[in-house]
Design an enzyme around this catalytic site. Structure first.
Site, PDB file in Angstrom:
ATOM      1  N   LYS A  22       0.836  -1.185   0.000  1.00  0.00           N
ATOM      2  CA  LYS A  22       0.000   0.000   0.000  1.00  0.00           C
ATOM      3  C   LYS A  22       0.884   1.253   0.000  1.00  0.00           C
ATOM      4  O   LYS A  22       2.021   1.184   0.462  1.00  0.00           O
ATOM      5  CB  LYS A  22      -0.955  -0.011   1.205  1.00  0.00           C
ATOM      6  CG  LYS A  22      -0.246  -0.004   2.576  1.00  0.00           C
ATOM      7  CD  LYS A  22       0.121   1.407   3.026  1.00  0.00           C
ATOM      8  CE  LYS A  22       0.972   1.403   4.237  1.00  0.00           C
ATOM      9  NZ  LYS A  22       1.654   2.679   4.447  1.00  0.00           N
ATOM     10  N   TYR A  55      -3.577   4.003   6.581  1.00  0.00           N
ATOM     11  CA  TYR A  55      -4.071   3.309   7.774  1.00  0.00           C
ATOM     12  C   TYR A  55      -5.280   4.033   8.361  1.00  0.00           C
ATOM     13  O   TYR A  55      -6.259   3.402   8.777  1.00  0.00           O
ATOM     14  CB  TYR A  55      -2.973   3.212   8.837  1.00  0.00           C
ATOM     15  CG  TYR A  55      -1.815   2.349   8.441  1.00  0.00           C
ATOM     16  CD1 TYR A  55      -1.922   0.961   8.429  1.00  0.00           C
ATOM     17  CD2 TYR A  55      -0.591   2.915   8.083  1.00  0.00           C
ATOM     18  CE1 TYR A  55      -0.848   0.165   8.068  1.00  0.00           C
ATOM     19  CE2 TYR A  55       0.489   2.134   7.726  1.00  0.00           C
ATOM     20  CZ  TYR A  55       0.360   0.750   7.713  1.00  0.00           C
ATOM     21  OH  TYR A  55       1.428  -0.036   7.355  1.00  0.00           O
TER      22      TYR A  55
END
Length: 368
Positions: A128, A213
């Protein structure tokens, strides 16, 4: 005759790509991963995790540093033919020991190596954020679909016991109707020369790193997709670390149920926190998404208790993630964090940047 021969070849190729054929050919062998990028994460975090895996193993390394690649290969019992450079990476198609390519490169390189891996006939795990734009995400998904290969994004928190239990508690209504989620993630980025502070390589600052996140948590804790975002940035451009990218981004997400998400990412302070508030209680994690050391509390009926979750799907969140994709390849299931999940995040990320830049709320539901 030529048409019939071509059809036979295509049918055989399709059978070779099918999970049933794969399972029959390699019934018990752990799937082989090629780690692309031997920086801190690929070398220091992911490679050691194969010792904790049941269905995955290290099969190859890809690096621009030949000496480092040879050293790592030797330490892990890999043959010289399992070492690749970025220049000869496409030759990985000829290595039957490699089933999956794990892209652990700077963000700007994710799309290129995902697409090249798919064209080489390999499944892909990509770190990511998935890429640096929606257009790149879409191209990655298209390439993997064309090649009939799996694409999974490295959202390790979906395999971490505390986060899994927090999701379960939220879905079970332990906090009541969800009204508010706060998610803050950041650390002090100290090196002005780090690639994450170079926009051409990272695509952005803290949002393109720790902000993923925060955004993920707001989505998986509520179980909803946001319909609008309002964002603002705070960056000291005199600081040599932030001449190209942002430091702090603060954004508010509006969800269809009326719940609000309050998120932050930062490169000048340490924070790792998720808080869900409902009309009957709260679920809180701090630290929430670190590599280890998570803690969680459930507050309800005026009382608070610390929660210890059941074990996760693997010995560690990293092993769980690696083995999940291996099992998806064998069974034909879609990964729980597929390329489409990464694309959803990137669409919101682009809206966050746009909102901060234009100083207005950006709708995500097509209503203006």
């Amino acid at each position: 005759m030529e048409v019939a021969r071509r059809d036979l070849i295509l049918s055989a190729a399709a059978l070779a790509l099918s999970p049933r054929a794969f399972a029959a050919e390699r019934p018990n062998r752990p799937l082989g991963y090629a780690i692309v990028g031997l920086g801190y994460y690929g070398l220091g975090v992911i490679i050691p995790q194969f010792a904790n895996c049941e269905h995955s193993r290290l099969a190859a390394v890809v690096s621009g540093d030949p000496a480092k690649a040879k050293k790592v290969a030797a330490e892990h019992g890999l043959s010289p033919r399992s070492i690749y450079s970025y220049a000869n990476f496409d030759r990985i198609r000829d290595n039957p020991d490699v089933d999956v390519v794990y892209v652990c490169l700077p963000n700007s390189m994710h799309a290129e190596y995902t697409i090249r891996a798919a064209k080489a006939g390999k499944h892909v795990m990509c770190e990511k954020p998935m890429a640096v734009s929606v257009a790149e995400c879409e191209a990655m998904i298209a390439a993997c679909k064309t090649a009939n290969r799996k694409l999974m994004i490295g959202y390790r928190s979906h395999f971490e016991p505390f986060n899994l239990e927090a999701m379960r508690l939220a879905r079970a209504g332990e906090a009541g109707k969800i009204r508010y989620v706060r998610s803050e993630h950041g650390f002090v980025q100290g090196d002005p020369s780090a690639w994450r502070l170079k926009k051409a390589m990272s695509g952005g600052g803290s949002l393109m790193d720790m902000g993923i996140y925060s955004l993920q948590a707001a989505r998986y804790m509520t179980g909803e997709e946001p319909v609008a975002v309002t964002a603002r940035e705070s960056t000291d451009r005199k600081d040599p670390r932030f001449t190209e990218v942002e430091d702090i981004l603060d954004w508010t997400l509006e969800f269809p149920s009326g719940a609000i998400g309050s998120c932050q990412s930062m490169y000048s302070a340490n924070q790792n926190h998720i808080l869900l508030m409902g009309d009957k209680g709260r679920i809180e994690l701090e630290p929430a998404t670190r590599y280890d050391g998570q803690r969680m509390w459930l507050g309800k009926d005026g009382r608070e208790r610390e929660v210890t979750p059941p074990p996760g799907p693997g010995k560690t969140q990293f092993a769980g993630q690696l083995d999940h994709l291996a099992q998806c390849v064998r069974t034909g299931r879609e990964p729980i964090v597929s390329g489409e999940e990464g694309l959803r995040d990137m669409r919101i990320v682009e809206a966050i940047y746009r909102s901060a830049r234009e100083g207005r709320t950006v709708r995500l539901d097509g209503r203006g």
